[in-house]
Design an enzyme around this catalytic site. Structure first.
Site, PDB file in Angstrom:
ATOM      1  CB  SER A  52       6.642  -5.078 -46.073  1.00 28.37           C
ATOM      2  OG  SER A  52       6.458  -3.689 -46.150  1.00 28.37           O
TER       3      SER A  52
HETATM    4  N1  SAM Z   1       8.700  -0.757 -42.945  1.00 27.14           N
HETATM    5  C1  SAM Z   1       7.459  -0.856 -42.233  1.00 27.14           C
HETATM    6  C2  SAM Z   1       7.392  -2.036 -41.326  1.00 27.14           C
HETATM    7  O1  SAM Z   1       8.361  -2.807 -41.241  1.00 27.14           O
HETATM    8  O2  SAM Z   1       6.383  -2.144 -40.634  1.00 27.14           O
HETATM    9  C3  SAM Z   1       6.289  -0.875 -43.167  1.00 27.14           C
HETATM   10  C4  SAM Z   1       5.960   0.471 -43.602  1.00 27.14           C
HETATM   11  S1  SAM Z   1       4.375   0.705 -44.311  1.00 27.14           S
HETATM   12  C5  SAM Z   1       4.354  -0.366 -45.677  1.00 27.14           C
HETATM   13  C6  SAM Z   1       4.661   2.318 -45.022  1.00 27.14           C
HETATM   14  C7  SAM Z   1       4.771   3.411 -43.989  1.00 27.14           C
HETATM   15  O3  SAM Z   1       5.174   4.606 -44.660  1.00 27.14           O
HETATM   16  C8  SAM Z   1       3.452   3.727 -43.309  1.00 27.14           C
HETATM   17  O4  SAM Z   1       3.585   3.594 -41.928  1.00 27.14           O
HETATM   18  C9  SAM Z   1       3.171   5.173 -43.716  1.00 27.14           C
HETATM   19  O5  SAM Z   1       2.517   5.934 -42.727  1.00 27.14           O
HETATM   20  C10 SAM Z   1       4.568   5.687 -43.992  1.00 27.14           C
HETATM   21  N2  SAM Z   1       4.644   6.875 -44.857  1.00 27.14           N
HETATM   22  C11 SAM Z   1       3.945   7.160 -45.974  1.00 27.14           C
HETATM   23  N3  SAM Z   1       4.336   8.357 -46.464  1.00 27.14           N
HETATM   24  C12 SAM Z   1       5.317   8.819 -45.641  1.00 27.14           C
HETATM   25  C13 SAM Z   1       6.132  10.002 -45.620  1.00 27.14           C
HETATM   26  N4  SAM Z   1       6.017  10.950 -46.553  1.00 27.14           N
HETATM   27  N5  SAM Z   1       7.035  10.143 -44.626  1.00 27.14           N
HETATM   28  C14 SAM Z   1       7.165   9.195 -43.666  1.00 27.14           C
HETATM   29  N6  SAM Z   1       6.420   8.056 -43.628  1.00 27.14           N
HETATM   30  C15 SAM Z   1       5.513   7.876 -44.615  1.00 27.14           C
END
Ligand code: SAM
Length: 208
Positions: A52
């Protein structure tokens, strides 16, 4: 990055600012994007996911109001950058990610920074609920993917006085919400900026 994008936009929690000064963001992005790691935008991290924008990371972290004693749950480890900040600012962090290669890479980055107060879980099985029931309640919960609604399974895992920060809206546009469980157990809701996260996938989110 910290002065121009974070402090200038009214992030004032000194602990959040210091943590952002301390954690090197470039190690969490793919080598091809390392030169852009401190730019004012989100970046791809592979697997169609993103790290993000630094300001949004700072804002969400500030809204958790961490003092150093908390047990924190993160949904969406992604690159592990947000996780590293949480690990610096809280006592213990539990972070779940559904894409195995991302979780494994994040683990390596966190280990390289000697952030050993993080437990990672890979949630890649079909239909697995989000949250971490065995470790609940949490003082703070952060969801770093956009949800269609506030998952009750997460508010149920909030401690008294705990805060949940989560983007809620459509799969392409959300509002950043902070939900606080007050000392009487009631939930209070606050809405801040518009944001755009990749979708939360699964039972409480969107279809893959
Ligand atoms: N906080 C992260 C960073 O600093 O890089 C960014 C995260 S990214 C915007 C969103 C993440 O949520 C992705 O890696 C995606 O695979 C994960 N995600 C989506 N649905 C999910 C779920 N139900 N459980 C765990 N992770 C999930």
């Amino acid at each position: 990055m910290v002065q121009d994008q974070i402090v200038s936009r009214d992030i004032s929690d000194r602990r959040v600012i210091d943590a952002m000064l301390k954690i090197p963001r470039h190690i969490f992005v793919q080598e091809a994007f390392a030169a852009q790691a401190y730019n004012d935008k989100s970046l791809p991290i592979g697997e169609k996911q993103t790290i993000s924008q630094p300001y949004i990371v700072a804002l969400m972290t500030e809204k958790l109001a961490l003092t150093g004693t908390e047990k924190v749950l993160e949904i969406g480890t992604g690159s592990g950058y947000q996780t590293a900040l949480l690990a610096t600012l809280a006592d213990r962090v539990y972070s779940a990610e559904r894409i195995r290669p991302l979780a494994l890479r994040a683990r390596k980055c966190l280990d390289s920074l000697k952030l050993f107060n993080v437990q990672l879980r890979i949630n890649d099985s079909e239909g697995s609920p989000i949250g971490w029931e065995e470790e609940a309640p949490f003082d703070a919960i952060i969801v770093t993917a956009g949800a269609p609604a506030i998952p009750e399974v997460l508010t149920d895992q909030l401690a008294l006085g705990g805060r949940l920060v989560i983007p809620v809206g459509t799969d392409s546009n959300q509002q950043l919400l902070t939900i606080t469980r007050n000392s009487d157990g009631e939930l209070q809701y606050d809405s801040s900026v518009e944001c755009r996260f990749v979708p939360l996938i699964g039972k409480q989110g969107w279809q893959a």
